[in-house]
Structures are given as structure tokens and as C-alpha cells.
Design an enzyme around this catalytic site. Structure first.
Site, PDB file in Angstrom:
ATOM      1  N   HIS A 175     -22.264  -3.505  12.865  1.00 14.45           N
ATOM      2  CA  HIS A 175     -22.866  -2.822  14.010  1.00 14.45           C
ATOM      3  C   HIS A 175     -23.515  -1.496  13.623  1.00 14.45           C
ATOM      4  CE1 HIS A 175     -18.782  -0.875  14.272  1.00 14.45           C
ATOM      5  NE2 HIS A 175     -19.526   0.171  14.571  1.00 14.45           N
ATOM      6  N   ASP A 197     -17.989  -8.280  11.634  1.00 18.41           N
ATOM      7  CA  ASP A 197     -18.461  -6.903  11.728  1.00 18.41           C
ATOM      8  C   ASP A 197     -18.467  -6.208  10.370  1.00 18.41           C
ATOM      9  OD1 ASP A 197     -19.578  -4.756  13.029  1.00 18.41           O
ATOM     10  OD2 ASP A 197     -17.662  -3.861  13.570  1.00 18.41           O
ATOM     11  N   SER A 206     -17.633   4.897  11.891  1.00 19.96           N
ATOM     12  CA  SER A 206     -17.606   3.454  11.677  1.00 19.96           C
ATOM     13  C   SER A 206     -18.202   3.073  10.331  1.00 19.96           C
ATOM     14  CB  SER A 206     -18.375   2.730  12.778  1.00 19.96           C
ATOM     15  OG  SER A 206     -17.571   2.589  13.908  1.00 19.96           O
TER      16      SER A 206
END
Length: 361
Positions: free
Chosen positions: A93, A124, A208
Site C-alpha cells: 500500500h 501487502d 508503514s
């Protein structure tokens, strides 16, 4: 296994621009033991003695910035250096929708253009290559199988997308084998990821794709989502941080598969094909309703209009936007494909077109 609904601690949106997508996807990848010449180092088990003190070590961390020309946005995240010549592990993402990617190695402070090697939408996880990089310091990995509730951990990343030296925050493992569901504010969809490490370290947007470290400074997880709530106690409110990381073993399995160029139902290798339409559900009718056509795209050249419902892609029927996305996953730029759609008036049309190169999905 607990299930939590969170907002993604994903990419940090650059100020005055649209927020980054907050998608959380389901995992999928089987164990692959063999690897190519640039295979990621295998996990190294951490001894109990190495767990004594928190670690501020942060080698092999990359600040990632992306441009999303189709949406007019920019965003930032974090990556982990796998090989000295610039292979970097991050979240899918973080690079999803990117039309341009750069990575700044925080050890040598050099910025490199980056290209996507491959990505796993379901797990992911993505691997990018920093073009022209050499002799980078790599991160050290440990198996997450030895992680226990109560262990001290350190999260490192590009918090807030500010760049520069990575932010380092410390906490403890609060739970294992967790499931989270996050909402994508741009599309309204919700996605789910399971088997995560939960920590109370205050992970923030921009972290992230960054490492969750044990006390020896070894990567045991890839930070992927976070939430911060408050609980009242008397007249005071206390913040309850919950961060979530993909276990290192699973992340490395996917990275190895991408390095070997092994595509699957969830792993895409190389550049991404683009049709050039933004679609949404067609209500009660089957198909993917074209909400917008990207200027200069194959769809525009083929005169597929906004308001049309795409009902077939190649030899396969399309009954939903997700079905079209899945079918596109198996294609590559330059592929020729036959498209069928129905107009608002109910007429059925078709054309054969050549797919262009687009942003990763």
C-alpha cells in the site's frame, strides 16, 4: 485470534495534498525455500540473552516518497534494505498507485529513483529496486517465531513523511496472531490482514513498510497498520496505541518469491498493465461501471465512455470492479485484449486494444 478495526498507519500524505489510501489486504503466499543470486538473508534466531535491552539500531532503513499523477497526490512511507545493490522491502500500500517512486537511504543519505520489482496485493508486501544503488547497509532479520507477548520492540520509520533521520519509538508486544480490518477512505472498501504482531509502540502514518526490531536490532516484523484510541480513567484520558506488523518470516517468503519472478494469484511481477478506467459497482446489474476514463489511456483511445459497464475482459466475464482488477492482475503492458461493454442505452459494444503501463495496484 482477535480482530480489530483500524485505520491504516500507512503512507503519510504530503501536506495540502489528498490523504494516502488506507487499504489493508489479506495475506497469501506459501513458503518458498530456494532463492536466486540476490536472495534475502534467511531469518536468524534471536537468543533470550539478546532480548535484555531495547535497541535503537536502525541500519538499512529507506524513506520512500511516491507521486500519484493520476490522483494528483504525493505520499511517503518506509522501506527495509534487503541487498547491498538496492532491493528494498516495503508494504504494497506504500507504492500502490504510484507513478514515480524515490527512496532515500538513511545511512548514506543518497536519494535514488526506484522501480517496482513486484508486489503481493493480498500480503501487502512489495519489493522495489533503488536504481544505481551499491554497497548499501542491509537490515538484519530474525525469525518472528521466537517473539513472545511482553517482549520489548522498537519501531523505526518515516513518521509523518518528514524524511531525514528515521523516528524510533519503543514499546512491547501486546498480542500475537492478530487480525485487523482497515477502511480505504478513497473507495470505501475494507480489507483484512491476519496473523499480525500487535505492539503498543506508537506507530504513525509514514512508518508503514518500516522495521519492527527486537532488542538485538533485528527485524521481526514489517509495520503495516496502527490505531490510537483513548480510555477514560477518572478525569484523565490515556492514549491506547496499537500498532501491527507482518511477521518477518512471512514478509521474507513473499520477497523471495518476488525476487525469483514467480507470479501467482496474488503476486504480480514487473510493470503493471493499465486499461485506463476508474470503475465502481454497477448496482443491481453485472459489470464494472466506468466512473471516469483516464486521458491518453487505451480506454480513451478505444472510446469506452464514462457510464459504460464493462462486462467482459478477454475470454472472461466481468461481474464486478474487483473481478476486473483481478483479471488485470494477470496482464502486462503491451498485452492485447478484447473488451466488451454495455452503453447506458443497453447496446453491447466491443473492441480490441493494447494495454499501457500504469501504476502498481
Amino acid at each position: 485470534m482477535s480482530d480489530h478495526r483500524v485505520r491504516r498507519g500507512v503512507r503519510a500524505a504530503i501536506p495540502m495534498l489528498l490523504a494516502a489510501l488506507l487499504a489493508l489486504l489479506v495475506p497469501g503466499c506459501r513458503v518458498m525455500e530456494s532463492g536466486g543470486p540476490e536472495d534475502v538473508p534467511p531469518p536468524v534466531r534471536t537468543t533470550e540473552a539478546e532480548k535484555a535491552e531495547p535497541s535503537g539500531r536502525k541500519p538499512g532503513v529507506v524513506n520512500i516518497e511516491t507521486e500519484q499523477e493520476l490522483n494528483g497526490t504525493r505520499a511517503a512511507g518506509t522501506g527495509i534494505v534487503l541487498t547491498p545493490n538496492g532491493l528494498v522491502l516495503t508494504n504494497n500500500h506504500v507504492i500502490k498507485g504510484a507513478t514515480a517512486i524515490t527512496g532515500t537511504d538513511t545511512d548514506n543519505r543518497r536519494t535514488y529513483p526506484a522501480e517496482v520489482v513486484g508486489y503481493d496485493r493480498a500480503g501487502d508486501i512489495a519489493v522495489v529496486r533503488l536504481t544505481g544503488a551499491a554497497r548499501l547497509k542491509t537490515a538484519a532479520f530474525a525469525s518472528a517465531s521466537g517473539v513472545n507477548v511482553g517482549d520489548v520492540v522498537t519501531a523505526v520509520g518515516n513518521a509523518g513523511g518528514k524524511g531525514g533521520a528515521p523516528t524510533v519509538v519503543t514499546g512491547r508486544v501486546t498480542a500475537l496472531d492478530q487480525a485487523v480490518t482497515a477502511r480505504d477512505d478513497s473507495s470505501g472498501t475494507s480489507e483484512r490482514l491476519t496473523g499480525l504482531i500487535e505492539t503498543n509502540a506508537p506507530i504513525k502514518p509514514g512508518d508503514s513498510g518500516g522495521p519492527l526490531l527486537d532488542t538485538a536490532g533485528k527485524v521481526i516484523g514489517v509495520n503495516t497498520a496502527a490505531s490510537a484510541g483513548t480510555s477514560a480513567k477518572g478525569t484523565q484520558e490515556k492514549k491506547n496505541h496499537r500498532g501491527y506488523a507482518i511477521p518477518s518470516d512471512r514478509a521474507l517468503e513473499i520477497a523471495r518469491q518476488i525476487q525469483r519472478g514467480e507470479a501467482s494469484s496474488t503476486v504480480h511481477i514487473g510493470p503493471t498493465a493499465m486499461l485506463g478506467v476508474k470503475v465502481r459497482s454497477n448496482g443491481r446489474s453485472p459489470g464494472a461501471l466506468v466512473a471516469e476514463v483516464v486521458p491518453g489511456s487505451p480506454a480513451e483511445a478505444a472510446r469506452i465512455p464514462a457510464g459504460a459497464a464493462i462486462v467482459a475482459f478477454g475470454d472472461d466475464a466481468v461481474d464486478s470492479p474487483s473481478a476486473l482488477t483481478t483479471l488485470m492482475h494477470y496482464r502486462h503492458p503491451g498485452d492485447t485484449v478484447r473488451i466488451e461493454w454495455t452503453t447506458r442505452q443497453g447496446a453491447r459494444m466491443s473492441t480490441t486494444l493494447r494495454l499501457a503501463e500504469g501504476p502498481p495496484q
